[in-house]
Design an enzyme around this catalytic site. Structure first.
Site, mmCIF file in Angstrom:
data_model
loop_
_atom_site.group_PDB
_atom_site.id
_atom_site.type_symbol
_atom_site.label_atom_id
_atom_site.label_comp_id
_atom_site.label_asym_id
_atom_site.label_seq_id
_atom_site.Cartn_x
_atom_site.Cartn_y
_atom_site.Cartn_z
ATOM 1 N N ASP A 37 1.410 0.642 2.461
ATOM 2 C CA ASP A 37 0.269 0.295 3.314
ATOM 3 C C ASP A 37 0.591 0.420 4.800
ATOM 4 O OD1 ASP A 37 -1.201 -0.240 1.089
ATOM 5 O OD2 ASP A 37 -1.145 -2.428 1.290
ATOM 6 N N THR A 38 1.776 -0.076 5.210
ATOM 7 C CA THR A 38 1.983 -0.288 6.656
ATOM 8 C C THR A 38 3.290 0.264 7.200
ATOM 9 O OG1 THR A 38 3.106 -2.421 6.392
ATOM 10 C CG2 THR A 38 0.699 -2.442 6.426
ATOM 11 N N GLY A 67 12.313 -2.303 -8.322
ATOM 12 C CA GLY A 67 12.289 -2.670 -9.726
ATOM 13 C C GLY A 67 11.723 -4.054 -9.897
ATOM 14 N N GLU A 101 9.545 -11.867 -2.597
ATOM 15 C CA GLU A 101 9.936 -12.130 -1.202
ATOM 16 C C GLU A 101 9.160 -13.309 -0.648
ATOM 17 O OE1 GLU A 101 11.063 -7.680 0.582
ATOM 18 O OE2 GLU A 101 9.337 -8.797 1.346
#
Length: 863
Positions: A37-38, A67, A101
């Protein structure tokens, strides 16, 4: 908390003291984003802007294999970051990697105070918060894919909701460049406020930071190298780290290369060059083959970039040449900071002296504050520990490393344990402290090590000139070695004396002790009374013993075995006292350069002793009658001091002692014979025969062209002064007080440099017509009544004196008028009936002594 070095990773359990509320971090910012996306637009621009401001940002490598399980290095990077910028784009939630994350970010936010800054990348914040639209679709897929791990999915949902609830930046209807600028400004502001908190908790750091900031002169647009130097454990690394944290955002790029000495030793210079470039350009795949390639790359890629580079713990010039070789390698406004123990490295690398900051130890108040924080977790000692704490402060002498180690070790220990620990420190230093200090010692050349050990064991606190003379006798031209020790902060010279930190002295003594922990006779240097007595009593000395220096003599006279000296064939320095050898002394090493033996117990030196290398022989209060018989070759001997040796009858033959500079025989009351060869000592500077009351004569002629001080005070049987042959203009002071000398020879006219003459209490009746007077500043005639008796018809009989003028007072008037440089005059106890009017003409006179006379008034000229 105070600051300390982190130059040796094993020396401390933590890197350097920091506030518990603001733990250290490796990265300033962690970027969490959906790459597809970015990565090539908003994230890339934000990353570049953060890097340009020196904000150390972690962005994962797009080449990492994606993964189900996130790479451990990413999770570690989140834990080591101060800020997390989460770029919530349309497909962010579709990536399980991103959600893992995000969960980790929320965990660190709650447990470690990680600051989270969300960016809503063209998505509605409420859709993200409530998981609507694309976010709802993403979680439907995750529920199907991870139906066996639904707890993870619930955690991700909660994390997304929590982060989306934080006020952030919405890109709808806003310029991305403006948003990026605002974000960078906010992060910089928070970073700066964090630094100020850290500084408040560092004892003594604020003033040192201010001095360093002034030295760096950030506002100037030049390239500046600044060094921080000082002994190990002084806080150089900590100061450099704080400077880096405070200022790195001001630069386009920055790098802190820690432990350069250790890293280059283990892995070479190429990895350090790669890391320098990677830090500044935030590139992970920089690669080249050798040091020269790295030099070229650093010089070419950084020459237009304003950077901050810190090299910590540098110890070799090639490290500087490979990493920060030239000023033109760096763009204008760059600052290079180098911490080192070796000041000369900075000078060799053209870091001028005004750009070298010498690390300062903590003063007593700072040291007590810092130690209390470590030992008591308070700003002051606990009740009952005040005196013990002061002993630690005295021991550490302001060294942060020692205060840190001892404070942590003594934490929550009893008073008895403290006392036991302090007692143990007297025997050997703490290993953590000595290991750090020994790093510098290990880097010395062999001769430098020996001189350091000599100063540590024997010469600390001694006069510089005296020590240098001894070292000169031991090591040929030791000047450069002394300079190296000074530059490496191992020794200092203050007020004309050699000094070193007490802990460095302990280190030196411990190094010698470790040569043979159990048997002192196998060590190179001996200084403890019990060790010396053990070696000499038990006959355990070996060839390895080079020096015996006993400053504290045994309390009682020890009867020792002189045979042990026959084993110490390499003995070079010997200083002992109050010892006795019933069987006599048959051998002393011919390697001896220095003998200081108070109360030498024998009548002569061993007949086999051939002191060809001897420089100083000091034996006060000895029983010696004569030093040697016949002629001995002592080409290097500069000093003989036998003061108060009451048995001494005669001096030896000095024919082959050409370098003698000082001969001190004061109060050798039985001395009656001076060998004629004394008068030919061309380098003799001091001749002291004060109190030799049995001395009746001197060599008939003297030619002592270097003599500056000649003392015959109290030689009450000496009636004649020798004839002066040749030039003796160097003589500045002549003491004839208390002698039986009645008349001086005409040859005293050669004493043109004389400044002080003392004739007080002497039998002098006549001052030769040709005695020089122009330079004389101090004259003492106290108690010289014979000078003013009418039988002394030639008193002060200068050429200008009319022959018919036999009045003693008139002669005194005329003689004093020629002393134009006189500043001090002593005419006390001369039975003067009147004060000479000529005193008013002595314009330089500042001191006048007239006590014990019979005058009733002062002349008008006295004003």
């Amino acid at each position: 908390m105070a600051f300390m070095d982190t130059e040796n990773a094993s020396s401390s359990s933590s890197s350097f003291p920091s506030s518990s509320s603001t733990p250290g971090w490796k990265y300033d910012v962690f970027l969490s984003f959906r790459g597809t996306d970015t990565r090539k637009n908003f994230t890339d621009h934000l990353y570049a802007a953060l890097s340009q401001k020196g904000i150390f940002t972690f962005r994962d490598d797009e080449k990492l294999e994606r993964g189900t399980f996130i790479a451990p290095e990413l999770l570690s990077a989140i834990e080591d970051s101060r800020f997390a910028v989460v770029i919530l784009s349309r497909d962010y939630a579709s990536s399980s990697w991103c959600l893992i994350e995000l969960a980790k970010i929320v965990e660190c936010m709650e447990k470690k105070g990680l600051i989270v800054l969300p960016v809503f990348h063209y998505v509605d914040p409420s859709d993200v918060r409530n998981q609507r639209g694309a976010f709802a679709e993403a979680f439907v897929k995750h529920q199907e894919r991870f139906k066996d791990k639904m707890e993870d999915v619930y955690t991700w949902r909660a994390a997304l909701t929590q982060v989306a609830s934080i006020a952030g930046w919405d890109l709808h209807d806003k310029h991305e460049a403006k948003v990026i600028e605002e974000m960078v400004r906010k992060i910089l502001g928070k970073l700066n406020s964090t630094y100020s908190v850290i500084h408040k908790d560092l004892v003594g750091i604020n003033s040192r930071m201010e001095e360093m900031v002034n030295l760096l002169a950030i506002g100037l647009n030049d390239v500046r190298f600044v060094g921080i130097c000082g002994m190990g454990g002084m806080g150089k690394t900590t100061l450099a780290r704080l400077i880096y944290k405070k200022l790195h955002y001001c630069f386009e790029g920055s790098s802190f290369l820690a432990n350069v000495r250790e890293e280059s030793k283990k892995h070479g210079l190429v990895p350090l060059q790669k890391r320098l470039l990677a830090d500044i350009f935030l590139e992970k795949n920089i690669d080249f083959l050798d040091v020269q390639w790295g030099i070229n790359m650093i010089g070419k890629r950084l020459c237009h970039k304003r950077v901050l580079v810190i090299l910590d713990d540098v110890d070799q010039l090639d490290q500087l040449e490979a990493l920060v070789g030239e000023r033109n390698w760096f763009g204008q406004g760059s600052r290079i900071i180098i911490t080192t123990r070796y000041q000369h490295l900075l000078i060799r690398h053209e870091v001028v002296r005004v750009e070298i900051y010498k690390a300062r130890k903590l003063n007593d108040d700072e040291a007590l504050h810092f130690f209390s924080l470590k030992a008591f977790k308070k700003d002051y000692p606990l009740e009952g520990y005040e005196d013990l704490s002061q002993k630690v402060i005295c021991y550490a002498q302001g060294l942060p490393l020692a205060l840190e180690v001892l404070g942590r070790f003594l934490f929550r220990r009893s008073v008895d344990e403290w006392e036991s620990a302090l007692c143990r420190l007297k025997e050997s230093p703490e290993r953590q402290i000595s290991d750090v200090l020994k790093i510098t010692f290990d880097g010395l050349r062999e001769r430098e090590k020996n001189i350091f050990l000599d100063i540590a064991c024997f010469f600390k606190g001694m006069e510089e000139d005296h020590v240098v003379n001894i070292l000169q006798a031991l090591y040929d031209k030791p000047k450069i070695d002394i300079v190296v020790l000074l530059e490496k902060s191992l020794i200092t010279i203050s007020f004309g004396k050699f000094w070193m930190h007490d802990l460095l002295q302990e280190l030196g003594k411990e190094i010698v002790r470790c040569e043979s922990p159990e048997e002192p006779g196998r060590r190179s240097r001996l200084w403890l009374t019990e060790d010396v007595i053990h070696v000499l009593k038990c006959n355990t000395g070996k060839e390895v013993v080079k020096s015996i220096f006993l400053d504290s003599p045994p309390r009682k006279e020890e009867r020792l075995n002189a045979e042990t000296f026959s084993k110490m064939k390499n003995l070079r320095l010997l200083k002992i006292s109050n010892v006795h050898f019933p069987q006599g002394l048959k051998y002393l090493s011919s390697e001896l350069r220095f003998i200081h033996w108070d109360g030498y117990p024998l009548e002569s030196m061993p007949t086999s002793f051939e002191p060809e290398k001897l420089v100083e022989l000091i034996m006060p209060c000895s029983l010696v009658k004569g030093l040697w018989k016949g002629i001995k070759s002592l080409e290097r001997l500069k000093l003989i001091d036998l003061r108060d040796s009451w048995n001494l009858i005669e001096t030896p033959d000095f024919t082959k002692v050409p370098s003698l500079e000082q001969l001190i025989l004061q109060h050798c009351t039985r001395l009656s014979k001076i060998h004629e060869s004394l008068g030919e000592l061309k380098r003799l500077i001091l001749l002291d025969l004060n109190g030799c009351k049995c001395l009746k004569s001197l060599p008939h002629k003297i030619s002592l062209e270097s003599l500056k001080v000649f003392i015959l005070s109290g030689c009450s049987r000496l009636k004649t002064f020798p004839e002066i042959v040749g030039n003796m203009s160097c003589l500045l002071e002549l003491y004839l007080d208390g002698t039986a000398i009645e008349e001086l020879p005409l040859s005293v006219e050669r004493l043109t440099g004389l400044i002080k003459l003392d004739l007080s209490g002497s039998a002098i009746r006549e001052w030769s017509r040709t005695f020089p007077s122009n330079n004389l500043k101090i004259l003492s005639l106290s108690g010289c009544e014979a000078l003013l008796s009418k039988s002394s018809n030639r008193f002060f009989n200068f050429p200008l004196m009319p022959r018919r003028s036999t009045c003693p007072m008139g002669m005194l008037q005329r003689s004093l008028s020629g002393l134009c440089s006189l500043t001090q005059l002593d005419l006390s106890y001369c039975n003067l009936q009147a004060i000479p009017d000529v005193l008013g003409c002595l314009s330089s006179l500042t001191e006048l002594y007239l006590m014990g006379n019979n005058f009733v008034g002062l002349p008008k000229s006295i004003i």
